[in-house]
Design a protein around this motif. Structure first.
Motif, mmCIF file in Angstrom:
data_model
loop_
_atom_site.group_PDB
_atom_site.id
_atom_site.type_symbol
_atom_site.label_atom_id
_atom_site.label_comp_id
_atom_site.label_asym_id
_atom_site.label_seq_id
_atom_site.Cartn_x
_atom_site.Cartn_y
_atom_site.Cartn_z
ATOM 1 N N ALA A 14 0.838 -1.201 0.000
ATOM 2 C CA ALA A 14 0.000 0.000 0.000
ATOM 3 C C ALA A 14 0.874 1.252 0.000
ATOM 4 C CB ALA A 14 -0.919 -0.003 1.212
ATOM 5 N N VAL A 15 0.396 2.266 -0.689
ATOM 6 C CA VAL A 15 1.128 3.523 -0.826
ATOM 7 C C VAL A 15 0.180 4.682 -0.551
ATOM 8 C CG1 VAL A 15 2.357 5.037 -2.431
ATOM 9 C CG2 VAL A 15 2.711 2.568 -2.537
ATOM 10 N N SER A 16 0.666 5.678 0.155
ATOM 11 C CA SER A 16 -0.074 6.928 0.318
ATOM 12 C C SER A 16 0.851 8.075 -0.061
ATOM 13 C CB SER A 16 -0.568 7.091 1.760
ATOM 14 O OG SER A 16 0.522 7.153 2.661
ATOM 15 N N PHE A 17 0.275 9.133 -0.597
ATOM 16 C CA PHE A 17 1.120 10.266 -0.982
ATOM 17 C C PHE A 17 0.297 11.544 -1.081
ATOM 18 C CE2 PHE A 17 -0.436 8.488 -4.943
ATOM 19 C CZ PHE A 17 -0.741 9.598 -5.726
ATOM 20 N N ARG A 18 1.012 12.656 -1.084
ATOM 21 C CA ARG A 18 0.409 13.977 -1.231
ATOM 22 C C ARG A 18 1.143 14.736 -2.331
ATOM 23 N NH1 ARG A 18 -2.861 15.223 3.186
ATOM 24 N NH2 ARG A 18 -2.653 13.798 4.952
ATOM 25 N N VAL A 19 0.440 15.661 -2.941
ATOM 26 C CA VAL A 19 1.049 16.517 -3.959
ATOM 27 C C VAL A 19 0.830 17.968 -3.560
ATOM 28 C CG1 VAL A 19 0.789 14.830 -5.820
ATOM 29 C CG2 VAL A 19 -1.058 16.453 -5.362
ATOM 30 N N ASP A 20 1.734 18.828 -3.999
ATOM 31 C CA ASP A 20 1.667 20.239 -3.612
ATOM 32 C C ASP A 20 0.396 20.919 -4.102
ATOM 33 O OD1 ASP A 20 4.092 19.984 -2.363
ATOM 34 O OD2 ASP A 20 5.262 20.760 -4.056
ATOM 35 N N ALA A 21 -0.152 20.442 -5.205
ATOM 36 C CA ALA A 21 -1.345 21.081 -5.764
ATOM 37 C C ALA A 21 -2.568 20.909 -4.869
ATOM 38 C CB ALA A 21 -1.638 20.516 -7.159
ATOM 39 N N TYR A 22 -2.588 19.821 -4.075
ATOM 40 C CA TYR A 22 -3.719 19.544 -3.177
ATOM 41 C C TYR A 22 -3.162 19.176 -1.806
ATOM 42 C CZ TYR A 22 -5.739 18.977 -7.832
ATOM 43 O OH TYR A 22 -6.099 19.155 -9.148
ATOM 44 N N PRO A 23 -2.662 20.151 -1.055
ATOM 45 C CA PRO A 23 -1.969 19.850 0.212
ATOM 46 C C PRO A 23 -2.845 19.170 1.255
ATOM 47 C CG PRO A 23 -2.393 22.211 -0.017
ATOM 48 C CD PRO A 23 -2.707 21.594 -1.340
ATOM 49 N N GLY A 24 -4.152 19.334 1.165
ATOM 50 C CA GLY A 24 -5.030 18.725 2.156
ATOM 51 C C GLY A 24 -5.547 17.360 1.768
ATOM 52 N N ALA A 25 -5.174 16.872 0.601
ATOM 53 C CA ALA A 25 -5.701 15.597 0.104
ATOM 54 C C ALA A 25 -4.634 14.516 0.171
ATOM 55 C CB ALA A 25 -6.198 15.751 -1.328
#
Length: 211
Positions: A14-25
């Motif tokens: 399993a992988v989780s990640f965030r991107v700068d375009a959607y900091p809250g997601a």
């Protein structure tokens, strides 16, 4: 993925990640492929790893930078302690200030585990990632070391697989030396994850009490 980490990456994790375009997601996915062709840049070896991620809203776009976390292990229904508790190393000055000789750690984690297995009529499995260590408690004005077998760890806590550690036991996480007084170890509790455990879980510590 860096060469030093690639040995722990497997398809299906399993992988989780965030991107700068959607900091809250937070986005979720799974490792689908680890390519065998290494990428070498300035003598640093890494391996391209492919992650499958649902993108129904088309929020994720080519070229976005992501901060990725891969789950390489999971432990449920086990005792845990703060990571700081596994790093405490009292110095000779601390024991001198307490008027205490350096204590004997006593029964090793392996010996305790063997004794516990005999008492329960079974054997205690040890994951390949397990390692021995110790945690310290402050009782009656004295520091005492408790040998333990450490398991899975994350950024904040480490699982305790074996050793005479019980739920609610206060463990030392730091020692502050004072110029005119004895050192004051700070303590914190070691709760269960989750609060309830099934009857078959946690054989290494279930029902045990510290001396």
């Amino acid at each position: 993925v860096a060469e030093s980490d690639i040995g722990r990456i497997q398809p299906g994790q399993a992988v989780s990640f965030r991107v700068d375009a959607y900091p809250g997601a937070a986005f979720m996915g799974k490792v689908s492929l680890v390519r065998l062709d290494p990428v070498i840049e300035q003598n640093v070896v890494s391996y391209i790893t492919t992650i499958d991620v649902p993108n129904p809203d088309l929020k994720l776009k080519p070229g976005m930078t992501a901060n990725v976390t891969v789950e390489i292990d999971r432990a449920s229904h086990v005792l845990r302690v703060p990571n700081a508790a596994t790093r405490v190393r009292p110095t000779a000055d601390v024991f001198t200030a307490l008027g205490q000789a350096f204590p004997d750690v006593g029964e090793s984690a392996e010996e305790w585990e063997h004794t516990e297995a005999q008492a329960t009529g079974g054997t205690l499995g040890t994951p390949a990632s397990a390692r021995t260590g110790e945690v310290w408690i402050f009782r009656a004005g004295r520091l005492e070391a408790i040998p333990v077998r450490l398991g899975t760890t994350d950024a904040t806590h480490t699982a305790i697989l074996a050793g005479p550690v019980t739920e609610g036991l206060d463990v030392v996480t730091a020692i502050a030396m004072q110029t005119s007084a004895t050192p004051s170890p700070s303590t914190t509790s070691s709760p269960l994850i989750p609060p309830r455990r099934p009857p078959s879980a946690g054989r290494g510590t279930s029902g045990q009490r510290t001396p």
